[in-house]
Design a protein around this motif. Structure first.
Motif, short mmCIF file in Angstrom:
data_model
loop_
_atom_site.label_atom_id
_atom_site.label_comp_id
_atom_site.label_asym_id
_atom_site.label_seq_id
_atom_site.Cartn_x
_atom_site.Cartn_y
_atom_site.Cartn_z
N GLN A 80 0.82 -1.20 0.00
CA GLN A 80 0.00 0.00 0.00
C GLN A 80 0.86 1.27 0.00
O GLN A 80 0.58 2.22 -0.74
N SER A 81 1.93 1.26 0.80
CA SER A 81 2.76 2.47 0.93
C SER A 81 3.70 2.66 -0.25
O SER A 81 4.08 3.79 -0.57
N ARG A 82 4.10 1.55 -0.89
CA ARG A 82 5.06 1.61 -1.99
C ARG A 82 4.42 1.33 -3.34
O ARG A 82 5.09 0.95 -4.28
N ARG A 83 3.13 1.57 -3.45
CA ARG A 83 2.42 1.25 -4.68
C ARG A 83 3.01 2.00 -5.88
O ARG A 83 3.22 1.42 -6.95
N GLY A 84 3.28 3.30 -5.71
CA GLY A 84 3.82 4.08 -6.82
C GLY A 84 5.20 3.60 -7.24
O GLY A 84 5.49 3.50 -8.44
N ALA A 85 6.06 3.29 -6.26
CA ALA A 85 7.41 2.82 -6.58
C ALA A 85 7.37 1.46 -7.27
O ALA A 85 8.13 1.21 -8.22
N LEU A 86 6.49 0.58 -6.80
CA LEU A 86 6.39 -0.74 -7.42
C LEU A 86 5.83 -0.65 -8.84
O LEU A 86 6.27 -1.38 -9.73
N THR A 87 4.88 0.23 -9.04
CA THR A 87 4.34 0.43 -10.39
C THR A 87 5.43 0.96 -11.32
O THR A 87 5.54 0.55 -12.48
N THR A 88 6.26 1.87 -10.82
CA THR A 88 7.38 2.38 -11.60
C THR A 88 8.34 1.26 -11.98
O THR A 88 8.84 1.19 -13.12
N ALA A 89 8.59 0.36 -11.04
CA ALA A 89 9.50 -0.76 -11.30
C ALA A 89 8.95 -1.67 -12.40
O ALA A 89 9.70 -2.14 -13.28
N THR A 90 7.66 -1.93 -12.38
CA THR A 90 7.06 -2.79 -13.40
C THR A 90 7.09 -2.12 -14.78
O THR A 90 7.11 -2.81 -15.80
N VAL A 91 7.09 -0.80 -14.81
CA VAL A 91 7.18 -0.08 -16.09
C VAL A 91 8.62 -0.08 -16.61
O VAL A 91 8.86 -0.20 -17.82
N LEU A 92 9.59 0.00 -15.71
CA LEU A 92 10.99 0.06 -16.12
C LEU A 92 11.53 -1.29 -16.59
O LEU A 92 12.41 -1.34 -17.46
N MET A 93 11.04 -2.39 -16.02
CA MET A 93 11.61 -3.70 -16.33
C MET A 93 11.56 -4.06 -17.81
O MET A 93 12.54 -4.59 -18.34
N PRO A 94 10.46 -3.82 -18.55
CA PRO A 94 10.50 -4.14 -19.99
C PRO A 94 11.61 -3.41 -20.73
O PRO A 94 12.24 -3.99 -21.62
N PHE A 95 11.88 -2.17 -20.37
CA PHE A 95 12.95 -1.42 -21.03
C PHE A 95 14.33 -1.97 -20.64
O PHE A 95 15.25 -1.96 -21.45
N ALA A 96 14.44 -2.45 -19.40
CA ALA A 96 15.68 -3.12 -19.00
C ALA A 96 15.90 -4.38 -19.83
O ALA A 96 17.01 -4.67 -20.28
N ALA A 135 9.09 -12.49 -12.66
CA ALA A 135 9.12 -11.91 -11.31
C ALA A 135 8.42 -10.55 -11.28
O ALA A 135 7.65 -10.26 -10.35
N THR A 136 8.67 -9.73 -12.28
CA THR A 136 8.04 -8.41 -12.32
C THR A 136 6.54 -8.51 -12.56
O THR A 136 5.76 -7.73 -11.99
N ALA A 137 6.13 -9.47 -13.38
CA ALA A 137 4.69 -9.69 -13.58
C ALA A 137 4.02 -10.11 -12.28
O ALA A 137 2.87 -9.74 -12.01
N GLY A 138 4.73 -10.89 -11.47
CA GLY A 138 4.19 -11.27 -10.17
C GLY A 138 3.98 -10.06 -9.27
O GLY A 138 2.97 -9.97 -8.55
N ILE A 139 4.92 -9.13 -9.30
CA ILE A 139 4.76 -7.90 -8.51
C ILE A 139 3.58 -7.08 -9.03
O ILE A 139 2.80 -6.52 -8.25
N ALA A 140 3.45 -6.98 -10.36
CA ALA A 140 2.33 -6.23 -10.94
C ALA A 140 1.00 -6.83 -10.52
O ALA A 140 0.06 -6.10 -10.16
N GLY A 141 0.91 -8.16 -10.56
CA GLY A 141 -0.32 -8.81 -10.11
C GLY A 141 -0.56 -8.62 -8.63
O GLY A 141 -1.71 -8.47 -8.18
N LEU A 142 0.50 -8.61 -7.85
CA LEU A 142 0.37 -8.44 -6.41
C LEU A 142 -0.14 -7.04 -6.06
O LEU A 142 -0.99 -6.89 -5.18
#
Length: 235
Positions: A57-73, A114-121
């Motif tokens: 709940q507290s890190r929702r924005g940061a986690l969403t940013t991570a899921t957006v960055l991973m495809p570019f990585a 792994a990143t898809a798992g975070i996005a689903g979470l």
């Protein structure tokens, strides 16, 4: 109708991409993006399921940013693989090249899982209202993310490093200290990938070191590749 002088006029030379330098820049971008993503996701992930709901709940924005960055990585890493392979020239070894390519692709696939798992979470944290069900979902997703990113992805990264270091050792395209460092880092990932979450940063840091060295040696690597290509054409 074109005149004879126009017909015999040579075509303008095509521009050429500096492959080693492009590889280095792609590797630097990949390292930065993956380190950022792993810090946002894996390094800060709580050890207990009870703390994960608040963390989500507290890190929702940061986690969403991570899921957006991973495809570019992942895109940067695929580019890095392609241009590094191009630098081998005639020195390609089919066996180690196959292992090099497959392990790199599997690493990207596992990190995407792994990143898809975070996005689903993150999505399920608001959609699942039952406390017991939410705990089960969080527990399953956490273990899936940890297994995909550490148990499988890091070991595929270790195989990638071993195969590439072996090619470098046989072709002498890179210095021996980097070959030794690659073998050592790969051994650490193979044996101790699950001992510490900080080990997830070993691979992107290694790619960053390789990329900086490629930038410094871009001219030398390009000359050796061109020499190999000319020898192959003459033969």
């Amino acid at each position: 109708m074109p005149t004879p002088s126009q017909q015999s006029k040579p075509a303008p030379p095509l521009g050429q991409l500096s492959t080693p330098r492009a590889a280095a820049l792609a590797g630097v971008l990949f390292a930065i993006l993956l380190i950022t993503t792993m810090v946002l996701i894996r390094i800060q992930m709580p050890d207990h399921v009870e703390d994960s709901a608040q963390w989500l709940q507290s890190r929702r924005g940061a986690l969403t940013t991570a899921t957006v960055l991973m495809p570019f990585a992942g895109i940067s890493f695929l580019w890095f693989i392609g241009v590094v392979r191009d630098g081998f020239g005639r020195h390609e070894d089919r066996f180690f090249l196959t292992v090099f390519l497959c392990s790199g692709l599997l690493f990207v696939a596992m990190m995407f899982v792994a990143t898809a798992g975070i996005a689903g979470l993150v999505t399920s944290n608001n959609s699942v209202t039952d406390p017991a069900a939410r705990t089960e979902v969080i527990s399953f997703a956490r273990m899936m993310v940890i297994s995909a990113s550490q148990t499988y992805a890091l070991r595929m990264a270790a195989v990638f490093m071993i195969s590439l270091a072996t090619i470098w050792l046989k072709t002498r395209l890179m210095p021996r200290w980097l070959v030794a460092l690659s073998y050592l880092a790969a051994l650490v990932l193979l044996i101790g990938s699950e001992m510490s979450r900080w080990l997830t940063l070993v691979f992107p840091v290694w790619v960053l070191v390789v990329s900086c060295l490629l930038l410094a040696r871009a001219g030398l690597i390009g000359e050796r590749r061109d020499e190999g290509d000319r020898s192959r054409r003459l033969s």
